[in-house]
Design an enzyme around this catalytic site. Structure first.
Site, PDB file in Angstrom:
ATOM      1  N   ARG A 152       8.039 -63.718  30.113  1.00  0.00           N
ATOM      2  CA  ARG A 152       7.148 -64.880  30.253  1.00  0.00           C
ATOM      3  C   ARG A 152       7.713 -65.902  31.246  1.00  0.00           C
ATOM      4  NH1 ARG A 152       5.190 -61.363  28.294  1.00  0.00           N
ATOM      5  NH2 ARG A 152       3.963 -61.188  26.384  1.00  0.00           N
ATOM      6  N   SER A 203      -1.506 -67.375  22.739  1.00  0.00           N
ATOM      7  CA  SER A 203      -0.190 -67.400  22.090  1.00  0.00           C
ATOM      8  C   SER A 203       0.572 -68.636  22.558  1.00  0.00           C
ATOM      9  CB  SER A 203       0.595 -66.137  22.448  1.00  0.00           C
ATOM     10  OG  SER A 203      -0.076 -64.996  21.971  1.00  0.00           O
ATOM     11  N   GLU A 248       5.053 -71.725  25.145  1.00  0.00           N
ATOM     12  CA  GLU A 248       4.672 -70.877  26.275  1.00  0.00           C
ATOM     13  C   GLU A 248       3.807 -71.615  27.291  1.00  0.00           C
ATOM     14  OE1 GLU A 248       2.380 -66.620  26.869  1.00  0.00           O
ATOM     15  OE2 GLU A 248       3.742 -66.839  25.170  1.00  0.00           O
TER      16      GLU A 248
END
Length: 341
Positions: free
Chosen positions: A166, A241, A336
Site C-alpha cells: 500500500r 478499507s 490507509e
C-alpha cells in the site's frame, strides 16, 4: 483543446466517497494532455496542489488550501502484443473497475482479482492497490508522469515506482510535484493465464468450483464477495478499507496466536500480515458508532459516514480505534486513506 478553467471555493462533497463537505480553494478538471502547457502556467499561482481521481482513498479537511486537479482524461489502447503477452495503456482518469472489465472483454487477463476497487487508473499506482492475492506492482509495466518542477514527462518502471505494501514512490514524493497521466500494464491472454486463488473466500466461492476456472468467473466471484462484505459508497459513504493490514514479526504473530487461536493472518515476506478487520472486530468496534461515523457492521475494516461527518469526526474515531487495538494486541494500525488539507 478545452481551456483550463479554475473554480474558486469548489465543494468536494460529491467528489469524495466519504462524502465529507470539504471545499477546495482552487479546483480544475484535467481532460487531455494538450492542456499541460496551460496547466503548467496556471500552477505557478498555487503554492500547494493535490491530484484527485475518484476520491475513494482520501480524508478531506474542511478546507483544502490548495489547487485540486481532478483527473478526467480518458482512453485505453493496446500498445503491443507478443505471443500470449499484451501491453495496454490507460489514461489516468479512467474508472478502475471499468478498465478491468474492458480488459476482460478484450481477452487481456491479470486484473480480475482487483475488480470493483473504487477509484481511477491514475490513483492505483499511488496506493499500490491490492486484493485477493494480487498487488498492482505485479501487472504494472510503466507509469507516465508529468513533473511540475521540470515541466516534462517521466516514464517510471516498476523499480522506479518503489512499490511496497500500500505504498509507492508517489506517496513519498514531494507533495504536488508529480501528476500521473497514464499507466501501462503487462497482461496475458488465455494461453498464459492461471487463476490466483490463495484466499479462502475465492477457493470456496460457488462460481469457482467448476473447471476449468475462467478469468471471467474469478472477476464475478470477486465482485460478489466485495458486494457482500463492503458497503456501496453511493448508498453509505465510506472510503473502503480504512486501515492497512499490519505486518508483524513471526515472534509477535506466534505470541498473539497463543492468546487468540482464531487470529487471522497470512505469511508475508518472512513476517506475518494480520487482518486489520479481525483486530478491529475483536477490539469491539465492528458496527460501533462514534457520533456520525463508525466501523461498518459487516466489515470492521471499513469506516463509514452515516451523515453529517467532518474530518474531525473521522480523526476522533481513528484515534480511538488505534488506541484500543494497540492496548489489546500491541499493534499500531496505520490509516490507509491520504489526509488531504
Amino acid at each position: 483543446m478545452l481551456p483550463v478553467q479554475i473554480t474558486s471555493n469548489m465543494c468536494l462533497q460529491a467528489l469524495n466517497t466519504l462524502a465529507l463537505p470539504a471545499v477546495a480553494k482552487q479546483f480544475l478538471c484535467f481532460e487531455n494532455e494538450a492542456q499541460l502547457p496551460e496547466l503548467q502556467e496556471k500552477i505557478q499561482t498555487s503554492s500547494k496542489r493535490w491530484v484527485l481521481g475518484g476520491g475513494s482513498n482520501m480524508v478531506m479537511a474542511d478546507t483544502v488550501d490548495a489547487l485540486l486537479i481532478h483527473m478526467q482524461n480518458k482512453g485505453i489502447r493496446l500498445i503491443a502484443q507478443q505471443g500470449d503477452e499484451v501491453w495496454v495503456e490507460a489514461q489516468a482518469g479512467e474508472v478502475w473497475h471499468d478498465f478491468v472489465h474492458y480488459c476482460l472483454d478484450q481477452g487481456w487477463y491479470g486484473l480480475e482479482n482487483l475488480a470493483l476497487i473504487p477509484g481511477t487508473v491514475g490513483a492505483a499506482p499511488v496506493q499500490n492497490i491490492g486484493a485477493y492475492g494480487i498487488e498492482l506492482q505485479q501487472v504494472v509495466h510503466a507509469v507516465k508522469v508529468w513533473d511540475f518542477l521540470t515541466a516534462q514527462y517521466l516514464w517510471l518502471d516498476t523499480a522506479d515506482c518503489q512499490f511496497a505494501y500500500r505504498d509507492s514512490f508517489f506517496k513519498r514524493a514531494p507533495q504536488g510535484r508529480y501528476m500521473i497521466v497514464a499507466v501501462q500494464f503487462k497482461l496475458v491472454t488465455a494461453g498464459a493465464w492461471t487463476p490466483i486463488l490463495r484466499y479462502p473466500d475465492l477457493q470456496h466461492h460457488p462460481l469457482l468450483q467448476k473447471t476449468p476456472i475462467t478469468a471471467q468467473a474469478v472477476f464475478q466471484a470477486v465482485i460478489a464477495i466485495r458486494q457482500q462484505k463492503l458497503p456501496d459508497p453511493a448508498v453509505l459513504a465510506n472510503a473502503g478499507s480504512f486501515f492497512k493490514n499490519p505486518i508483524v514479526t513471526t515472534a509477535h504473530y506466534e505470541q498473539l496466536l497463543a492468546q487468540y487461536p482464531d487470529l487471522v493472518a497470512y505469511p508475508y515476506q518472512g513476517q506475518y500480515k494480520l487482518a486489520a478487520g479481525w483486530l478491529i472486530d475483536h477490539a469491539g468496534w465492528k458496527g460501533k458508532r462514534l457520533g456520525p461515523v463508525g466501523m461498518h457492521k459487516n466489515q470492521a475494516l471499513v469506516l463509514v459516514n452515516y451523515g453529517g461527518a467532518r474530518a474531525a469526526d473521522v480523526a476522533a474515531l481513528v484515534q480511538q480505534v488505534q488506541q484500543q487495538v494497540f492496548e489489546l494486541f500491541q499493534v499500531q494500525l496505520e490509516q490507509e486513506p491520504i489526509a488531504v488539507q
